[in-house]
Design a protein around this motif. Structure first.
Motif, PDB file in Angstrom:
ATOM      1  N   ASP A  44      -7.784   1.848  -0.414  1.00  0.00           N
ATOM      2  CA  ASP A  44      -8.819   1.331  -1.302  1.00  0.00           C
ATOM      3  C   ASP A  44     -10.141   1.345  -0.531  1.00  0.00           C
ATOM      4  O   ASP A  44     -10.163   1.614   0.676  1.00  0.00           O
ATOM      5  CB  ASP A  44      -8.465  -0.099  -1.745  1.00  0.00           C
ATOM      6  CG  ASP A  44      -9.212  -0.535  -3.006  1.00  0.00           C
ATOM      7  OD1 ASP A  44      -9.948   0.292  -3.597  1.00  0.00           O
ATOM      8  OD2 ASP A  44      -9.061  -1.699  -3.403  1.00  0.00           O
TER       9      ASP A  44
ATOM     10  N   ASP B   6     -12.102  -3.900   5.638  1.00  0.00           N
ATOM     11  CA  ASP B   6     -11.290  -4.534   4.597  1.00  0.00           C
ATOM     12  C   ASP B   6     -12.073  -4.487   3.288  1.00  0.00           C
ATOM     13  O   ASP B   6     -13.076  -5.193   3.161  1.00  0.00           O
ATOM     14  CB  ASP B   6     -10.953  -5.975   4.967  1.00  0.00           C
ATOM     15  CG  ASP B   6     -10.098  -6.650   3.897  1.00  0.00           C
ATOM     16  OD1 ASP B   6      -9.447  -5.931   3.120  1.00  0.00           O
ATOM     17  OD2 ASP B   6     -10.100  -7.887   3.847  1.00  0.00           O
ATOM     18  N   PRO B   7     -11.665  -3.657   2.340  1.00  0.00           N
ATOM     19  CA  PRO B   7     -10.451  -2.845   2.258  1.00  0.00           C
ATOM     20  C   PRO B   7     -10.522  -1.598   3.133  1.00  0.00           C
ATOM     21  O   PRO B   7     -11.583  -1.253   3.655  1.00  0.00           O
ATOM     22  CB  PRO B   7     -10.406  -2.469   0.774  1.00  0.00           C
ATOM     23  CG  PRO B   7     -11.840  -2.399   0.379  1.00  0.00           C
ATOM     24  CD  PRO B   7     -12.494  -3.524   1.143  1.00  0.00           C
TER      25      PRO B   7
ATOM     26  N   ARG C  65     -13.597  -0.492  -5.506  1.00  0.00           N
ATOM     27  CA  ARG C  65     -13.559  -1.869  -6.028  1.00  0.00           C
ATOM     28  C   ARG C  65     -14.721  -2.115  -6.988  1.00  0.00           C
ATOM     29  O   ARG C  65     -14.542  -2.736  -8.043  1.00  0.00           O
ATOM     30  CB  ARG C  65     -13.638  -2.875  -4.874  1.00  0.00           C
ATOM     31  CG  ARG C  65     -12.326  -3.038  -4.169  1.00  0.00           C
ATOM     32  CD  ARG C  65     -12.340  -4.270  -3.268  1.00  0.00           C
ATOM     33  NE  ARG C  65     -11.021  -4.437  -2.671  1.00  0.00           N
ATOM     34  CZ  ARG C  65     -10.721  -5.324  -1.735  1.00  0.00           C
ATOM     35  NH1 ARG C  65     -11.659  -6.138  -1.271  1.00  0.00           N
ATOM     36  NH2 ARG C  65      -9.498  -5.401  -1.253  1.00  0.00           N
TER      37      ARG C  65
END
Lengths: 218, 218
Positions: free
Chosen positions: A113, A108-109, A118
């Motif tokens: 993504d 996660d992500p 990020r």
């Protein structure tokens, strides 16, 4: 070169020790000033190894390495300070592992993504390169411990930053010909998504001493 | 052996032709009775190659191969009929590729589920094995076209089904020692999640003639 490492876990300490042994100056940064891992590491690292906060490590480094877990990386780098990352090569070696609903490790992500993306979005003035997250830290700094040729990846939006990363990988022992350029930072999705296979293989082989290699047509 | 192949795309036709060349009888199944791909394939495959519906192919096969796309696999296998899959080895070679919000290929399901698992849940009496989805179809049926040793994976809940799959892979040219058993069907997540890297590498190398191999400690 002065290098700031964000994160004092085994990955950060292993990278730090290797960089000191190569003649670099390293500050290992932790969330709190009194982190015992960082102090103990600096003690054994000698004159070129220092302990500090995330912000002190980032300010110190001409290059900054993110060695925190992928799920906390952006938060840790915020604490390090965008002003200490601007213009610098920011090497991200993390994976965003979290326990899933059935108890297994998931990402996660994922898929649309990645941590690499990020970080680049959050710190647009940093020159982010994703690399080394497909191998364990022993292999990161000593690829020759495995038999034969094997591969590592770089992904990032800045060509110069990737070239600087390939040079740093070369210092670790990765010949430039073993480094595969996956293109822009969205390539981080591809390497982070190799983690589920890595985890399975770790369970099967009972060691993290392995890596992928590519075989081509005869 | 009688083998039913669900799906008439290049993967299904390539697997079908190889299986006929190995002496098996194959029915290539399509959604509609008048599929031109299937008819043309059967015409050139000779006496041991047949075209039919999904249901006819599944009923024909002692073993059934899913060669449809991963996003439509469950629906195609429903059309094939659970009663024609019960008790049989059901080999799934698919990947659930879909275009993501930014136009790149992504996976659905991913991370906490996989096509392999979905198929096994939907058809609990089938003995599902995920395999071969990490290589293109030319390599699936001719691993010797690549240089050196390289690896393919099996994942499934039924040990006998995996052993039968390893034997079938052996007929394709995969030595048993190149086949890595990832454990139960949740291992399908790991291999399906290798797709993003495969797609990047395809773009970089300009060919699907490559595969992963594992390098171990010296």
């Amino acid at each position: 070169m002065r290098i700031g490492i964000i994160g004092t876990g085994v990955v950060g300490r292993t990278l730090g020790s290797k960089l000191v042994s190569l003649g670099h100056q390293v500050t290992l940064g932790s969330r709190s000033k009194d982190n015992e891992n960082a102090a103990a590491w600096a003690e054994q690292a000698g004159a070129d190894g220092h302990a500090g906060t995330f912000a002190e490590a980032a300010a110190f480094g001409e290059v900054v390495l993110n060695a925190t877990g992928g799920t906390v990386a952006v938060e840790a780098l915020r604490a390090a300070g965008a002003e200490h990352l601007a213009g610098k090569l920011l090497v991200d070696v993390s994976n965003p592992l979290v326990f899933g609903p059935d108890g297994g490790l998931t990402l996660d992500p994922v898929n649309t993504d990645s941590v690499g993306e990020r970080i680049q979005r959050e710190f647009p003035e940093a020159r982010v390169v994703k690399t080394l997250n497909t191998v364990n830290c022993a292999v990161m700094v000593d690829p020759g411990r495995l038999a034969g040729e094997h591969n590592v990846f770089v992904a990032g939006d800045d060509a110069d930053a990737k070239a600087e990363t390939v040079a740093l990988l070369g210092e670790f022992g990765w010949p430039a010909g073993w480094v595969i350029d996956l293109g822009d930072i969205t390539g981080a999705r591809a390497t982070e998504m190799m983690m589920p296979l890595w985890i399975r293989m770790y369970g099967i082989l009972g060691t993290g001493d392995f890596n992928y290699a590519f075989q081509r047509a005869k």
